[in-house]
Motif scaffolding. Structure first.
Motif, PDB file in Angstrom:
ATOM      1  N   HIS A  26      -0.012  -0.515  -7.567  1.00  0.00           N
ATOM      2  CA  HIS A  26       0.591  -1.447  -7.067  1.00  0.00           C
ATOM      3  C   HIS A  26       0.867  -2.616  -8.264  1.00  0.00           C
ATOM      4  N   CYS A  75       3.383  -2.992   2.225  1.00  0.00           N
ATOM      5  CA  CYS A  75       2.113  -3.352   1.765  1.00  0.00           C
ATOM      6  C   CYS A  75       2.137  -4.027   0.927  1.00  0.00           C
ATOM      7  N   CYS A  85       4.455  -2.042  -5.810  1.00  0.00           N
ATOM      8  CA  CYS A  85       3.935  -0.372  -5.748  1.00  0.00           C
ATOM      9  C   CYS A  85       4.634   0.232  -6.503  1.00  0.00           C
ATOM     10  N   ASN A 112      -4.168  -2.828  -7.546  1.00  0.00           N
ATOM     11  CA  ASN A 112      -4.887  -2.700  -7.381  1.00  0.00           C
ATOM     12  C   ASN A 112      -4.495  -1.304  -6.827  1.00  0.00           C
ATOM     13  N   THR A 138      -3.178  12.929   2.419  1.00  0.00           N
ATOM     14  CA  THR A 138      -3.186  11.344   1.683  1.00  0.00           C
ATOM     15  C   THR A 138      -2.369  11.200   0.529  1.00  0.00           C
ATOM     16  N   ARG A 191      -4.507   2.198  -3.482  1.00  0.00           N
ATOM     17  CA  ARG A 191      -5.036   1.787  -2.701  1.00  0.00           C
ATOM     18  C   ARG A 191      -4.630   3.795  -2.017  1.00  0.00           C
ATOM     19  N   CYS A 226      -2.129   8.082  -2.488  1.00  0.00           N
ATOM     20  CA  CYS A 226      -2.423   7.409  -3.743  1.00  0.00           C
ATOM     21  C   CYS A 226      -1.200   6.228  -4.379  1.00  0.00           C
ATOM     22  N   SER A 227      -1.718   4.700  -4.225  1.00  0.00           N
ATOM     23  CA  SER A 227      -0.492   3.978  -4.458  1.00  0.00           C
ATOM     24  C   SER A 227      -0.923   3.302  -5.731  1.00  0.00           C
ATOM     25  N   TRP A 242      -4.480   6.222   1.486  1.00  0.00           N
ATOM     26  CA  TRP A 242      -3.193   6.391   2.803  1.00  0.00           C
ATOM     27  C   TRP A 242      -3.185   7.192   3.846  1.00  0.00           C
ATOM     28  N   SER A 272      -8.591   3.300   2.606  1.00  0.00           N
ATOM     29  CA  SER A 272      -9.813   2.756   1.069  1.00  0.00           C
ATOM     30  C   SER A 272      -8.558   1.792  -0.533  1.00  0.00           C
ATOM     31  N   GLU A 273      -9.490   1.051  -0.674  1.00  0.00           N
ATOM     32  CA  GLU A 273      -8.819   0.420  -2.481  1.00  0.00           C
ATOM     33  C   GLU A 273      -9.865  -0.382  -3.166  1.00  0.00           C
ATOM     34  N   VAL A 331      -4.796   2.335   5.644  1.00  0.00           N
ATOM     35  CA  VAL A 331      -5.115   2.510   4.434  1.00  0.00           C
ATOM     36  C   VAL A 331      -6.458   2.768   4.398  1.00  0.00           C
TER      37      VAL A 331
END
Length: 509
Positions: free
Chosen positions: A370, A350, A354, A374, A365, A376, A367-368, A378, A387-388, A385
């Motif tokens: 940052h 990335c 994070c 944002n 899935t 993201r 979710c991260s 995964w 979606s962001e 990725v």
């Protein structure tokens, strides 16, 4: 010395000349003296005058002789002095000649030594050039060997990952066959349908307990020296797990406020914690670039997961399988780990560090959150990725918390906002803003077990609780005297636990 001899010869010649002159003058005046000594009767005044003149001239000659004698004495004395001085100079010249000879000998010796040293230096320079060439050749071979070794390691890791995938598939097939065989005898399969997600309920959690808003600090525990950064409850339990700057992970009885166990072995500050759903393993993310996995029953380190090159800021375990763990670090990577094997099975790259992450309910899935604000999503299998979302307007995300049914995600950020997202549409459901500021990049907020409330700490030591239904603050808890870094709510509905920068834990009821 030659000048002194010449002066002596000149003085001797002058003395001889004076004596001769004196004798000549005496011879010349002798008849006159004789004539004068005789009775002069017949001579007149002319002779008398001539005699007086001669006598006067004789007196002058005596005076001149006296002066010359005195001058001779002075010159003899000066000659002796000059002779002595000349002898001293000759001695000094002899000494200087000896010193000059010694200096020439020393100069010759030093010139010979310099020549030897020059030859030795030339030899050393040639040897140095040869050794330098050998070193460069060795470094080149080492670099080539390292590159080849890295390529072999990458190939080996790829083969290991393929083997792990094949083994996982075999294990999955085996578990599926075992489950089918034991399906007729399995007891108490309580399924709860929540928006199409079917989950097996743990013992003691067949139903959701309604959470109550805490108002009183029941326990104040001095837990960690230097600060407590992360806390969480065991699943369906009131026992609390905490990690701090003192590199220790501790388990607490929240009813009595006493420590039941301390887990050692971590070599850095604990930034985040997670626990498997069978409560058998605790995983800690630390500032030593490493994750530590403890067996709760024995208190021993089961795995030390290495691979990150900077501090590990977040960790979470799958809600489906106890073997899948994800971690995020400040080396701009997210790693997926297999706890059974104890190694990394995938690395996600990335472009922004994070601070927080969590698994989805199906374990497929993650979710991260940052530092650029944002979120993201995964795909854990492909590493791509999905979606962001721009969640916190360029302010760092500090915390992520998934609701119990998996349909709502709580994210907190340094913009002092706590946003609730619908995970199905990725739209914001509510914005919660408190009166205080978020204390750090790793300040953790939490949802209540019934998803009805949100708890978050602030830098002034207060803990604010919002109602999800109306997005308003329903309670402000004040007991901490330093910034609150983490909040955790027991799955039993109570109690709520909070920890601060001074290392204190408060249990609220």
């Amino acid at each position: 010395m030659a000048q002194g001899d010449a002066a002596m010869d000149a003085i001797k010649h002058a003395l001889k000349a004076l004596r001769k002159r004196h004798l000549v003058e005496e011879g010349a005046h002798s008849p006159a003296f004789i004539a004068l000594s005789r009775p002069i009767v017949s001579q007149g005044s002319e002779w008398k005058e001539k005699a007086e003149n001669l006598e006067l001239e004789l007196q002058q000659c005596y005076k001149a002789q006296s002066r010359l004698s005195e001058q001779l004495v002075v010159e003899v004395a000066e000659s002796r002095t000059s002779k002595a001085l000349m002898q001293e100079k000759e001695t000094m010249i002899s000494e200087l000649q000896n010193e000059l000879s010694q200096a020439r000998d020393e100069c010759s010796r030093l010139a010979s030594l310099l020549e030897e040293k020059t030859k030795a230096l030339d030899l050393l320079i040639s040897e140095h050039q040869e050794v330098k060439g050998q070193l460069e050749a060795t470094i080149l071979r080492a670099d080539n060997a390292e590159a080849e070794n890295k390529m072999l390691i990458d190939r080996w890791m790829l083969e290991k990952m393929k083997d792990a995938e094949r083994l996982n598939e075999a294990n999955a097939l085996y578990e599926d066959m075992v489950n089918r065989l034991k399906g007729s005898s399995m007891e108490n399969l309580a399924h709860q349908q929540v928006d199409g997600v079917v989950r097996r309920c743990e013992d003691g959690a067949e139903y959701y307990v309604e959470s109550t808003v805490p108002s009183t600090c029941k326990q104040r525990i001095p837990a960690h020296d230097g600060g407590c950064a992360s806390i969480l409850f065991e699943h369906n339990s009131s026992r609390l797990v905490s990690g701090g700057q003192d590199k220790a992970v501790k388990l607490w009885d929240t009813n009595t406020g006493s420590s039941t166990r301390t887990l050692y072995g971590c070599l850095g500050t604990v930034f985040d914690l997670c626990i498997t759903h069978d409560n058998k393993s605790i995983i800690a993310a630390s500032s030593s670039n490493t994750l530590y996995v403890w067996d709760v029953s024995s208190g021993r380190v089961r795995h030390t997961l290495t691979g990150h090159t900077d501090k590990v800021s977040a960790v979470d375990v799958s809600k489906v399988s106890n073997r899948n763990v994800v971690s995020a670090a400040y080396d701009r990577t997210i790693k997926v780990w297999d706890l059974q094997k104890g190694y990394c099975v995938n690395t996600l790259l990335c472009y922004s560090n994070c601070n927080a992450l969590c698994f989805s309910m199906d374990g497929q899935t993650i979710c991260s959150g940052h530092v650029n604000g944002n979120l993201r999503l995964w795909d854990i299998q492909t590493g791509k990725v999905l979606s962001e979302i721009a969640a916190h307007s360029s302010s760092a995300v500090t915390s992520l918390s998934l609701s119990r049914n998996g349909n709502m995600l709580l994210s907190s950020g340094r913009d002092n906002l706590h946003n609730l997202f619908d995970t199905r549409t990725l739209e914001i459901c509510a914005n919660l803003r408190g009166n205080g500021r978020v204390a750090s990049n790793w300040s953790r907020s939490c949802l209540s077990p019934d998803d009805g409330y949100v708890a978050a700490g602030s830098d002034d030591g207060s803990v604010e609780i919002w109602s999800v239904g109306n997005a308003k603050i329903v309670s402000t808890l004040k007991e901490h005297t330093s910034p609150v870094l983490s909040c955790a709510w027991s799955e039993l509905g109570k109690p709520l636990a909070t920890c601060d920068k001074n290392g204190n834990i408060c249990i609220w009821s």
